[in-house]
Design a protein around this motif. Sequence first.
Motif, PDB file in Angstrom:
ATOM      1  N   UNK A 502       0.828  -1.210   0.000  1.00  0.00           N
ATOM      2  CA  UNK A 502       0.000   0.000   0.000  1.00  0.00           C
ATOM      3  C   UNK A 502       0.856   1.250   0.000  1.00  0.00           C
ATOM      4  N   UNK A 503       2.129   1.108   0.425  1.00  0.00           N
ATOM      5  CA  UNK A 503       3.018   2.263   0.537  1.00  0.00           C
ATOM      6  C   UNK A 503       4.411   1.867   0.072  1.00  0.00           C
ATOM      7  N   UNK A 504       5.061   2.777  -0.660  1.00  0.00           N
ATOM      8  CA  UNK A 504       6.421   2.559  -1.123  1.00  0.00           C
ATOM      9  C   UNK A 504       7.313   3.575  -0.415  1.00  0.00           C
ATOM     10  N   UNK A 505       8.265   3.085   0.390  1.00  0.00           N
ATOM     11  CA  UNK A 505       9.195   3.951   1.108  1.00  0.00           C
ATOM     12  C   UNK A 505      10.530   3.923   0.375  1.00  0.00           C
ATOM     13  N   UNK A 514      17.306   4.465   9.303  1.00  0.00           N
ATOM     14  CA  UNK A 514      16.545   4.599  10.542  1.00  0.00           C
ATOM     15  C   UNK A 514      15.396   5.597  10.393  1.00  0.00           C
ATOM     16  N   UNK A 515      15.477   6.467   9.389  1.00  0.00           N
ATOM     17  CA  UNK A 515      14.383   7.400   9.149  1.00  0.00           C
ATOM     18  C   UNK A 515      13.063   6.671   8.913  1.00  0.00           C
ATOM     19  N   UNK A 516      13.137   5.425   8.438  1.00  0.00           N
ATOM     20  CA  UNK A 516      11.917   4.701   8.072  1.00  0.00           C
ATOM     21  C   UNK A 516      11.279   3.977   9.241  1.00  0.00           C
ATOM     22  N   UNK A 531       6.446  -1.136   1.728  1.00  0.00           N
ATOM     23  CA  UNK A 531       7.583  -1.805   1.104  1.00  0.00           C
ATOM     24  C   UNK A 531       8.706  -0.792   0.977  1.00  0.00           C
ATOM     25  N   UNK A 532       9.907  -1.169   1.433  1.00  0.00           N
ATOM     26  CA  UNK A 532      11.073  -0.284   1.398  1.00  0.00           C
ATOM     27  C   UNK A 532      11.931  -0.604   0.181  1.00  0.00           C
ATOM     28  N   UNK A 698      10.708  11.352  12.744  1.00  0.00           N
ATOM     29  CA  UNK A 698      11.308  10.762  13.945  1.00  0.00           C
ATOM     30  C   UNK A 698      11.569  11.805  15.032  1.00  0.00           C
ATOM     31  N   UNK A 699      11.429  13.081  14.707  1.00  0.00           N
ATOM     32  CA  UNK A 699      11.631  14.125  15.703  1.00  0.00           C
ATOM     33  C   UNK A 699      10.360  14.586  16.370  1.00  0.00           C
ATOM     34  N   UNK A 700       9.213  13.910  16.100  1.00  0.00           N
ATOM     35  CA  UNK A 700       7.938  14.400  16.606  1.00  0.00           C
ATOM     36  C   UNK A 700       7.617  13.912  18.018  1.00  0.00           C
ATOM     37  N   UNK A 701       8.631  13.558  18.784  1.00  0.00           N
ATOM     38  CA  UNK A 701       8.561  13.346  20.240  1.00  0.00           C
ATOM     39  C   UNK A 701       7.398  12.487  20.696  1.00  0.00           C
ATOM     40  N   UNK A 702       7.301  11.273  20.148  1.00  0.00           N
ATOM     41  CA  UNK A 702       6.265  10.345  20.583  1.00  0.00           C
ATOM     42  C   UNK A 702       4.945  10.493  19.856  1.00  0.00           C
TER      43      UNK A 702
END
Length: 813
Positions: A502-505, A514-516, A531-532, A698-702
């Motif tokens: 459904x999603x292509x990373x 690690x961004x993913x 899918x990466x 990844x910076x959105x603090x939880x």
Amino acid sequence: MNTDCTVAWKNLYRLLDVTQGSAVRLSNSDPERYVLAGTTGSWDLTGAVQESSVFVMQTSDVGTPQWTFRYGAAPFRKYSTKIEMKPCQNGYILCGTVLEGSSLPFDDVGFLLRIDDAGNLVWLKFYSTDVTETAQTHFKDVEELPNGNFVVTGHMLNPEPPSNAAASSMTDTILLTMDSEGNFLAGFRYPAFTIQDNGTENLDVTSGESLRVIPGGVAVVGHYMQPYFDNPGSQLFQVDNVGNVQWYNFLPGILPGQSSISNGTLRYGDNGTLTFAADQSASALVQFSVGGNFIAAKKYGTVHWRNTATSVYAEPDNSFTFTGISEVSVPLGTGYYDNRDCRVGRTSTSSLSTGCNEQDLNLSVEGREVLAIGLEVQVFGAQGFTDVPPDVISVSPSTNVLCTTCDCLPPVVVTPTVQWPGDLPVVVIDWEPVDPGSITDVVVIRDGVVMAEVVGTTYVDENPNGYHRYELVFNPTDVTCNPTRKTVSIDSSPVIDFPDATDLIWIPNERDPQESVCLVSGLESGGRTPKIVLGDSALATVQWADLGSTTPNEKPVVWALFGEGAQGSTDTVSPSNEGVLTEFLLGGGSLYLESSNLDVFSADFRNLCGFSIEGSEPIADALVELEGLDSGFGLDLSDLSTEYSAAGEFADQLLPIGDSSGAILRSTSAFGEVTAVFKTGATATVGYKVLTSSTLLRGYSGNEELFVDRLVSVLGDSGSPNPQFIRGDANVDGGIDIGDAVYGLTYLFSGGDSSCKDAQDTNDDGAIDVADPIALLGLLFSGSEPPPAPFPDCGVDPTVDSLDCEFGSEGCP
């Protein structure tokens, strides 16, 4: 020096009577070569200077001179020995001070010298911060700004010293900016004061010694002296892009780069740290965060006179190499003599520890309130330079190894594999055995968490589903050896075919996988199947026609994760990859772009995605909180906000452009910098959506999964926000006839319903009125001009207006 701590070669260079090197850099044109700068001059028998000048020399990789030039020579002119040199666009920029300025209006003036990559003079100019000879303007460091201008630090005499002070020694730190041609733009001095317990305000003595351009401003380190208390120390402070002080610290007892030559004292790290070399009765390194908070400090070696660190270099692995002056007592007969040596040390990765004779420093940090006071500056031009070959003297230096922790383990080859014995993955990491008995154990770290300490040659990780980074630390038996570190990234996600995704990373080359992690977690928790694909060439292998074909109710989304890009990076997305993404968008796709440095995309692609980069400056590291906004075009984040914890990173400031683009995230700072933009667009047949963000999930603090869920609800919505219709087909029966005119009149005068107001808007003026059925009748019976697109074929509305279309024309896709 070689990386194993041994000396590769050492040369002495002499031009005139006295030649002193002050700064060295890798060559802009060839990183295997070196460029050296300093001063050279001639003196008479009485010791009076006859002539001095600045020199710059480029050498080969083994120190053989390739070209040497002298600049700014004049009879009886004397330059200070502290010369700084930095790379700039198409060359180098140098700064320093003329102590005795023959042919200049007065002594003690700063200078800037710009040369090209081949050493040719571009311009040489001198600067005074006063119209009289009492200014004493000294330049200590210079750096190019992102916009091509230059910023300089140093000091000047305080123009209003206390009556009981020695006016010749009361100096203020200065910051000046010049354009690319050396013309003065703006300047400030920063007088500092100490208030005694009785309320008396005492002027202190300061001087800027080293600076670094950092995201959002400039950081400066320099000398600080409280003359009334005889208390020397250092200052470390940051100003914003217009010179206002953001924070200011006084550090008693720490002297930055205490030597006649102290270039390269301050370093800025990608992890958001400021580190400088210093003297604290021994060589020292001191580290602060960009926000001005003390992190750590260490001093190295025993106490010797002038045993100090004068320069520090940040290595690619986040370690530091520092050098300075050391006095060593050498036996001579029945006594000793002091030998002045060069001292070199290197810390371990991501720390200030050398593993040698060292101790922690717990510093006293005193905040100060310092204001910027504007300056006017006089500029004097000069020309002329001379080609002069140097004498080269090869030297075989002796080496006194105080302590060594250089890598001495043999190379280790690491082989990772992913196995699928059942439904869950197993990661197996093997490494070739090193010399028997040479290591004690191997520490395995996964995504920053210690997983195991292994005595052997294999580590097995059960069920590590997803993308992970493993670091292996090989600890040597010999305590004088550094641990050897190896890092591998492993994708242990299930193999997903394109039709099921459904999603292509997409993670391009050299970007952090690690961004993913948080994105994959958020997508999977929402029931989607990501899918990466890795690498710059990965997009060419995607089966676009099959992407998401087995899940028609979930619209495929492409997530392009570029992560944290280097400020000023010249990396760009290839035209072929931009072409693939453009084709995907214009085919009705949804795209998410994430990069702190969005200059990687071309201007045309940024226009397609509905944003531009506002100015050339990145947002300051004060970016600590984000608030959501309503884009006005289908994505509303106004009920969301989050702390932004990607400390030390920078983010481009964005500006929505076009009729269907709106901001959805901005900083809560006073400037309200926009960091994310949402765009809806359309071709003649389909609509597309794209979200661009310069801040990282990844910076959105939880709050990562909350944001991912909200973004997917719009980007992954399979229901078309722009149903296809035929312009003029008011009753949406798929044809154009008199019934449509009657339908439109009934809607206007009898209160009828409409399932597609866009179709009723025959003249496409954004309003439903009597002009629309009149235009349709003109088309049917008078041969008037046909209505705007979409007509006569199906399509979406290419214009942005307040009208909507819930159901399109019959027979349209």
